[in-house]
Design a protein around this motif. Sequence first.
Motif, PDB file in Angstrom:
ATOM      1  N   GLY A  40       0.797  -1.217   0.000  1.00  0.00           N
ATOM      2  CA  GLY A  40       0.000   0.000   0.000  1.00  0.00           C
ATOM      3  C   GLY A  40       0.834   1.273   0.000  1.00  0.00           C
ATOM      4  O   GLY A  40       0.415   2.308   0.519  1.00  0.00           O
ATOM      5  N   VAL A  41       2.016   1.214  -0.613  1.00  0.00           N
ATOM      6  CA  VAL A  41       2.910   2.377  -0.678  1.00  0.00           C
ATOM      7  C   VAL A  41       2.720   3.057  -2.029  1.00  0.00           C
ATOM      8  O   VAL A  41       2.827   2.416  -3.080  1.00  0.00           O
ATOM      9  N   ASP A  42       2.441   4.364  -2.037  1.00  0.00           N
ATOM     10  CA  ASP A  42       2.182   5.073  -3.285  1.00  0.00           C
ATOM     11  C   ASP A  42       3.158   6.229  -3.532  1.00  0.00           C
ATOM     12  O   ASP A  42       2.847   7.171  -4.251  1.00  0.00           O
ATOM     13  N   ASN A  43       4.336   6.168  -2.968  1.00  0.00           N
ATOM     14  CA  ASN A  43       5.349   7.209  -3.166  1.00  0.00           C
ATOM     15  C   ASN A  43       5.863   7.141  -4.610  1.00  0.00           C
ATOM     16  O   ASN A  43       6.440   6.130  -5.024  1.00  0.00           O
ATOM     17  N   PRO A  44       5.687   8.202  -5.413  1.00  0.00           N
ATOM     18  CA  PRO A  44       6.125   8.158  -6.820  1.00  0.00           C
ATOM     19  C   PRO A  44       7.626   8.038  -6.982  1.00  0.00           C
ATOM     20  O   PRO A  44       8.110   7.695  -8.068  1.00  0.00           O
ATOM     21  N   LEU A  45       8.374   8.287  -5.932  1.00  0.00           N
ATOM     22  CA  LEU A  45       9.828   8.135  -6.007  1.00  0.00           C
ATOM     23  C   LEU A  45      10.210   6.691  -6.312  1.00  0.00           C
ATOM     24  O   LEU A  45      11.281   6.415  -6.843  1.00  0.00           O
ATOM     25  N   TYR A  46       9.323   5.757  -5.985  1.00  0.00           N
ATOM     26  CA  TYR A  46       9.605   4.344  -6.188  1.00  0.00           C
ATOM     27  C   TYR A  46       9.031   3.797  -7.498  1.00  0.00           C
ATOM     28  O   TYR A  46       9.505   2.768  -7.990  1.00  0.00           O
ATOM     29  N   THR A  47       8.016   4.440  -8.059  1.00  0.00           N
ATOM     30  CA  THR A  47       7.297   3.833  -9.182  1.00  0.00           C
ATOM     31  C   THR A  47       7.106   4.748 -10.388  1.00  0.00           C
ATOM     32  O   THR A  47       6.688   4.279 -11.439  1.00  0.00           O
ATOM     33  N   ALA A  62      14.682   2.004  -4.647  1.00  0.00           N
ATOM     34  CA  ALA A  62      13.873   0.984  -3.973  1.00  0.00           C
ATOM     35  C   ALA A  62      13.473   1.487  -2.590  1.00  0.00           C
ATOM     36  O   ALA A  62      14.257   2.175  -1.929  1.00  0.00           O
ATOM     37  N   PRO A  63      12.267   1.169  -2.123  1.00  0.00           N
ATOM     38  CA  PRO A  63      11.904   1.521  -0.753  1.00  0.00           C
ATOM     39  C   PRO A  63      12.931   0.941   0.221  1.00  0.00           C
ATOM     40  O   PRO A  63      13.318  -0.235   0.097  1.00  0.00           O
ATOM     41  N   PRO A  64      13.418   1.711   1.185  1.00  0.00           N
ATOM     42  CA  PRO A  64      14.419   1.192   2.125  1.00  0.00           C
ATOM     43  C   PRO A  64      13.991  -0.099   2.816  1.00  0.00           C
ATOM     44  O   PRO A  64      14.825  -0.984   3.051  1.00  0.00           O
ATOM     45  N   ALA A  65      12.686  -0.229   3.125  1.00  0.00           N
ATOM     46  CA  ALA A  65      12.221  -1.423   3.829  1.00  0.00           C
ATOM     47  C   ALA A  65      12.321  -2.689   2.987  1.00  0.00           C
ATOM     48  O   ALA A  65      12.113  -3.790   3.496  1.00  0.00           O
ATOM     49  N   MET A  66      12.642  -2.543   1.686  1.00  0.00           N
ATOM     50  CA  MET A  66      12.823  -3.721   0.827  1.00  0.00           C
ATOM     51  C   MET A  66      14.212  -4.327   0.953  1.00  0.00           C
ATOM     52  O   MET A  66      14.508  -5.317   0.275  1.00  0.00           O
ATOM     53  N   LEU A  67      15.077  -3.783   1.783  1.00  0.00           N
ATOM     54  CA  LEU A  67      16.472  -4.231   1.837  1.00  0.00           C
ATOM     55  C   LEU A  67      16.591  -5.752   1.907  1.00  0.00           C
ATOM     56  O   LEU A  67      17.345  -6.369   1.154  1.00  0.00           O
TER      57      LEU A  67
END
Length: 322
Positions: A40-47, A62-67
């Motif tokens: 449910g993340v909609d930050n355009p920096l990632y997509t 990549a979202p940091p939490a995806m490490l």
Amino acid sequence: MADPQLLSNVRALVGRQYGRVYAWDEVNAPMIRQWCEVMGVDNPLYTDPAFALGTEHEGLIAPPAMLQVWTMEGLHANNYPSGSTDENPYEVLKEMEAYGYASTVAVNSELSFTRPLRLGEKLYYTTRLDSVGDEKTTALGTGFFVTLVMSHFVEKAGGDEPVGELLFRVFKFRPANVQAPAKVEAAAVNAKRPLPGISDDTRFFWEGCEKGQLLIQRCTACQTLRHPPAPVCIECHSFDWDTVEASGRATLYSFVVMHYPEVPPFDYPNPIGLIELAEGVRLIAGLVGIEREQLQIGQRLQVEFQTFDDQLTLPLFRLAEA
């Protein structure tokens, strides 16, 4: 008190560094997009490539939490790419099990980041046994807090670059007050199917099943069908509704096969389908008369009603005749 030999063995392992575990794939946009959708993340920096290009990162990150995601093994345990270590970083837990500390509970997991990950980068991590605490007694039992640190790196020709760490801590313990269950002599009881919770919104559905009718709720204002039943139309928000009898024709949209835990009185393996009715709505129902190996998405199905325990009639689905 803990066995002195155990303490000597585990303390000798503290600080040990375990080999590399490589990622299967480079950091890539499809995996980022799918992860963001699920979380449910909609930050355009990632997509959004156009948006990301105009930021200080000059492109998608990549979202940091995806490490940790990039170096996971996937569906099958310990299935890592070629070149990954086969060392077991949890050998200290095996050592404790040999001395009777058989139970494990995760305590906490902490991520820290050096910088964002960019598309095309390839990761690996190494594991270090950071610490084994003194023996502690808690409400769960007596044991040791064990902390491991997974250091993540990006492969680079001029020298690999650290990008983050995952700290993972568990409590390895002997359960407190373990008692053998008392033996109870009791007559065998035939388990019955659990009854559904019936409300004013759902009563029509179950009454229809008793009559051999598969009834679907319909908004009388906009004619939208809906299932599960609800007091308000999901399209026009009208409170007015009636029902329409479904034909019973359907297709298999998706399915799962339950194996465990086995709960009486159900038979196992127990196939359960997400059924798409010809009318367009979906419902969850049991699948009958078909083996697991025969199940295929898109198969044509037909409803049938079965009564259990002389009190519960359920709509089930089997393969439609050709």
